[in-house]
Scaffold this motif. Structure first.
Motif, PDB file in Angstrom:
ATOM      1  N   THR A   1     -27.267  38.861  63.991  1.00 54.92           N
ATOM      2  CA  THR A   1     -27.475  37.625  63.251  1.00 54.92           C
ATOM      3  C   THR A   1     -26.832  36.504  64.048  1.00 54.92           C
ATOM      4  OG1 THR A   1     -27.403  38.833  61.165  1.00 54.92           O
ATOM      5  CG2 THR A   1     -27.061  36.464  61.052  1.00 54.92           C
ATOM      6  N   TYR A   2     -27.610  35.464  64.295  1.00 55.77           N
ATOM      7  CA  TYR A   2     -27.110  34.336  65.088  1.00 55.77           C
ATOM      8  C   TYR A   2     -26.744  33.208  64.145  1.00 55.77           C
ATOM      9  CZ  TYR A   2     -28.938  37.267  68.684  1.00 55.77           C
ATOM     10  OH  TYR A   2     -29.169  38.357  69.495  1.00 55.77           O
ATOM     11  N   LYS A   3     -25.474  32.900  64.098  1.00 51.51           N
ATOM     12  CA  LYS A   3     -24.947  31.938  63.133  1.00 51.51           C
ATOM     13  C   LYS A   3     -25.228  30.488  63.521  1.00 51.51           C
ATOM     14  CE  LYS A   3     -23.217  34.971  60.367  1.00 51.51           C
ATOM     15  NZ  LYS A   3     -23.866  35.220  59.090  1.00 51.51           N
ATOM     16  N   THR A   4     -25.543  30.239  64.790  1.00 48.27           N
ATOM     17  CA  THR A   4     -25.857  28.873  65.227  1.00 48.27           C
ATOM     18  C   THR A   4     -27.131  28.894  66.068  1.00 48.27           C
ATOM     19  OG1 THR A   4     -24.647  28.963  67.322  1.00 48.27           O
ATOM     20  CG2 THR A   4     -23.378  28.311  65.346  1.00 48.27           C
ATOM     21  N   PRO A   5     -27.858  27.782  66.091  1.00 44.32           N
ATOM     22  CA  PRO A   5     -29.041  27.711  66.951  1.00 44.32           C
ATOM     23  C   PRO A   5     -28.714  27.973  68.429  1.00 44.32           C
ATOM     24  CG  PRO A   5     -29.122  25.953  65.335  1.00 44.32           C
ATOM     25  CD  PRO A   5     -27.762  26.607  65.215  1.00 44.32           C
ATOM     26  N   LYS A   6     -27.600  27.447  68.894  1.00 43.86           N
ATOM     27  CA  LYS A   6     -27.236  27.655  70.306  1.00 43.86           C
ATOM     28  C   LYS A   6     -26.959  29.125  70.598  1.00 43.86           C
ATOM     29  CE  LYS A   6     -25.736  23.243  72.059  1.00 43.86           C
ATOM     30  NZ  LYS A   6     -24.738  22.522  72.834  1.00 43.86           N
ATOM     31  N   ALA A   7     -26.318  29.827  69.671  1.00 44.13           N
ATOM     32  CA  ALA A   7     -26.039  31.256  69.874  1.00 44.13           C
ATOM     33  C   ALA A   7     -27.347  32.035  69.994  1.00 44.13           C
ATOM     34  CB  ALA A   7     -25.182  31.793  68.733  1.00 44.13           C
ATOM     35  N   LEU A   8     -28.322  31.706  69.159  1.00 48.28           N
ATOM     36  CA  LEU A   8     -29.627  32.359  69.222  1.00 48.28           C
ATOM     37  C   LEU A   8     -30.285  32.122  70.576  1.00 48.28           C
ATOM     38  CD1 LEU A   8     -32.211  33.715  68.039  1.00 48.28           C
ATOM     39  CD2 LEU A   8     -32.852  31.432  67.248  1.00 48.28           C
ATOM     40  N   LEU A   9     -30.319  30.877  71.024  1.00 46.89           N
ATOM     41  CA  LEU A   9     -31.005  30.556  72.272  1.00 46.89           C
ATOM     42  C   LEU A   9     -30.279  31.113  73.494  1.00 46.89           C
ATOM     43  CD1 LEU A   9     -32.197  27.006  71.269  1.00 46.89           C
ATOM     44  CD2 LEU A   9     -33.626  29.044  71.617  1.00 46.89           C
ATOM     45  N   LYS A  10     -28.956  31.140  73.454  1.00 44.64           N
ATOM     46  CA  LYS A  10     -28.204  31.771  74.548  1.00 44.64           C
ATOM     47  C   LYS A  10     -28.554  33.254  74.634  1.00 44.64           C
ATOM     48  CE  LYS A  10     -24.196  28.736  74.726  1.00 44.64           C
ATOM     49  NZ  LYS A  10     -22.747  28.602  74.472  1.00 44.64           N
ATOM     50  N   ALA A  11     -28.616  33.928  73.488  1.00 44.58           N
ATOM     51  CA  ALA A  11     -28.969  35.353  73.467  1.00 44.58           C
ATOM     52  C   ALA A  11     -30.404  35.556  73.939  1.00 44.58           C
ATOM     53  CB  ALA A  11     -28.775  35.911  72.061  1.00 44.58           C
ATOM     54  N   LEU A  12     -31.313  34.695  73.518  1.00 41.39           N
ATOM     55  CA  LEU A  12     -32.717  34.800  73.917  1.00 41.39           C
ATOM     56  C   LEU A  12     -32.863  34.696  75.431  1.00 41.39           C
ATOM     57  CD1 LEU A  12     -35.779  34.824  73.182  1.00 41.39           C
ATOM     58  CD2 LEU A  12     -35.607  32.326  73.010  1.00 41.39           C
ATOM     59  N   TYR A  13     -32.186  33.735  76.034  1.00 43.04           N
ATOM     60  CA  TYR A  13     -32.327  33.531  77.475  1.00 43.04           C
ATOM     61  C   TYR A  13     -31.507  34.505  78.316  1.00 43.04           C
ATOM     62  CZ  TYR A  13     -35.596  29.774  77.159  1.00 43.04           C
ATOM     63  OH  TYR A  13     -36.748  29.063  76.940  1.00 43.04           O
ATOM     64  N   SER A  14     -30.676  35.311  77.692  1.00 44.50           N
ATOM     65  CA  SER A  14     -29.961  36.345  78.445  1.00 44.50           C
ATOM     66  C   SER A  14     -30.487  37.745  78.111  1.00 44.50           C
ATOM     67  CB  SER A  14     -28.459  36.266  78.166  1.00 44.50           C
ATOM     68  OG  SER A  14     -28.186  36.529  76.813  1.00 44.50           O
ATOM     69  N   TYR A  15     -31.519  37.820  77.291  1.00 45.78           N
ATOM     70  CA  TYR A  15     -32.061  39.085  76.815  1.00 45.78           C
ATOM     71  C   TYR A  15     -32.870  39.795  77.902  1.00 45.78           C
ATOM     72  CZ  TYR A  15     -34.551  42.357  73.757  1.00 45.78           C
ATOM     73  OH  TYR A  15     -35.072  43.488  73.173  1.00 45.78           O
ATOM     74  N   ASP A  16     -32.658  41.089  78.020  1.00 53.04           N
ATOM     75  CA  ASP A  16     -33.412  41.936  78.941  1.00 53.04           C
ATOM     76  C   ASP A  16     -34.602  42.505  78.180  1.00 53.04           C
ATOM     77  OD1 ASP A  16     -34.408  43.796  80.719  1.00 53.04           O
ATOM     78  OD2 ASP A  16     -32.589  45.018  80.778  1.00 53.04           O
ATOM     79  N   THR A  17     -35.808  42.011  78.458  1.00 54.66           N
ATOM     80  CA  THR A  17     -37.000  42.432  77.714  1.00 54.66           C
ATOM     81  C   THR A  17     -37.315  43.913  77.908  1.00 54.66           C
ATOM     82  OG1 THR A  17     -38.447  41.676  79.500  1.00 54.66           O
ATOM     83  CG2 THR A  17     -38.045  40.138  77.670  1.00 54.66           C
ATOM     84  N   ASP A  18     -36.719  44.556  78.891  1.00 51.82           N
ATOM     85  CA  ASP A  18     -36.911  46.000  79.060  1.00 51.82           C
ATOM     86  C   ASP A  18     -36.313  46.777  77.883  1.00 51.82           C
ATOM     87  OD1 ASP A  18     -38.247  45.644  81.442  1.00 51.82           O
ATOM     88  OD2 ASP A  18     -36.458  45.964  82.677  1.00 51.82           O
ATOM     89  N   ARG A  19     -35.431  46.140  77.121  1.00 50.73           N
ATOM     90  CA  ARG A  19     -34.814  46.781  75.953  1.00 50.73           C
ATOM     91  C   ARG A  19     -35.677  46.638  74.702  1.00 50.73           C
ATOM     92  NH1 ARG A  19     -29.451  43.868  75.258  1.00 50.73           N
ATOM     93  NH2 ARG A  19     -29.537  45.020  73.318  1.00 50.73           N
ATOM     94  N   SER A  20     -36.807  45.960  74.804  1.00 52.81           N
ATOM     95  CA  SER A  20     -37.655  45.652  73.649  1.00 52.81           C
ATOM     96  C   SER A  20     -38.332  46.888  73.084  1.00 52.81           C
ATOM     97  CB  SER A  20     -38.749  44.662  74.042  1.00 52.81           C
ATOM     98  OG  SER A  20     -38.183  43.481  74.514  1.00 52.81           O
TER      99      SER A  20
END
Length: 155
Positions: A24-43
């Protein structure tokens, strides 16, 4: 090893293998930071998008409907990665702007390099106790787009 211990070990292993599903991302910035550091191979290969864990229920429904209505072997309405605004490359030097908040929605500008300077506009919604991406738009260049419009959303 006793049976209850084996069952517990299996349950812990299964839970640890889930990639950020319960995040759960408590702030918009936390969500976007996680999105841009996410490894899509884990999807999850069954998800409508490699980024589904970051997307709102509404956006995931649009993606799933597009997937369901696309004949096997064809490309759906979105033939590029909307998070990097292209088919190839990666976002580098990511800069997340200051969110503009209005109740349970937020608008955020994200800039990054992917062969050229890219600026995307994110619409976020508060859902399930945290922030989720509800739309992504590129309003620059000759072919501006919004992900929800590409998916046929009439909202």
């Amino acid at each position: 090893m006793r049976l209850p211990t084996v069952i517990l070990a299996l349950a812990i292993s299964a839970f640890a293998a889930l990639p950020a599903l319960a995040e759960t991302y408590k702030t918009p910035k936390a969500l976007l930071k996680a999105l841009y550091s996410y490894d899509t191979d884990r999807s999850d290969a069954e998800a409508p998008s490699p980024y589904s864990i970051f997307f709102s229920d509404h956006l995931n429904k649009l993606l799933q409907a597009d997937l369901d209505n696309t004949p096997e072997g064809d490309v759906g309405a979105v033939d590029f990665d909307p998070v990097i605004a292209g088919q190839d490359g990666e976002a580098s030097n990511v800069r997340i702007g200051q969110p503009i908040l209005l109740d349970d929605k937020a608008e955020v500008e994200v800039q990054f390099d992917n062969g050229k300077e890219v600026t995307l506009f994110y619409t976020l919604v508060r859902e399930h106790g945290g922030w989720k991406v509800d739309d992504i738009a590129d309003q620059q260049g000759e072919n501006p787009w919004s992900l929800s419009a590409l998916l046929g959303d009439t909202q």
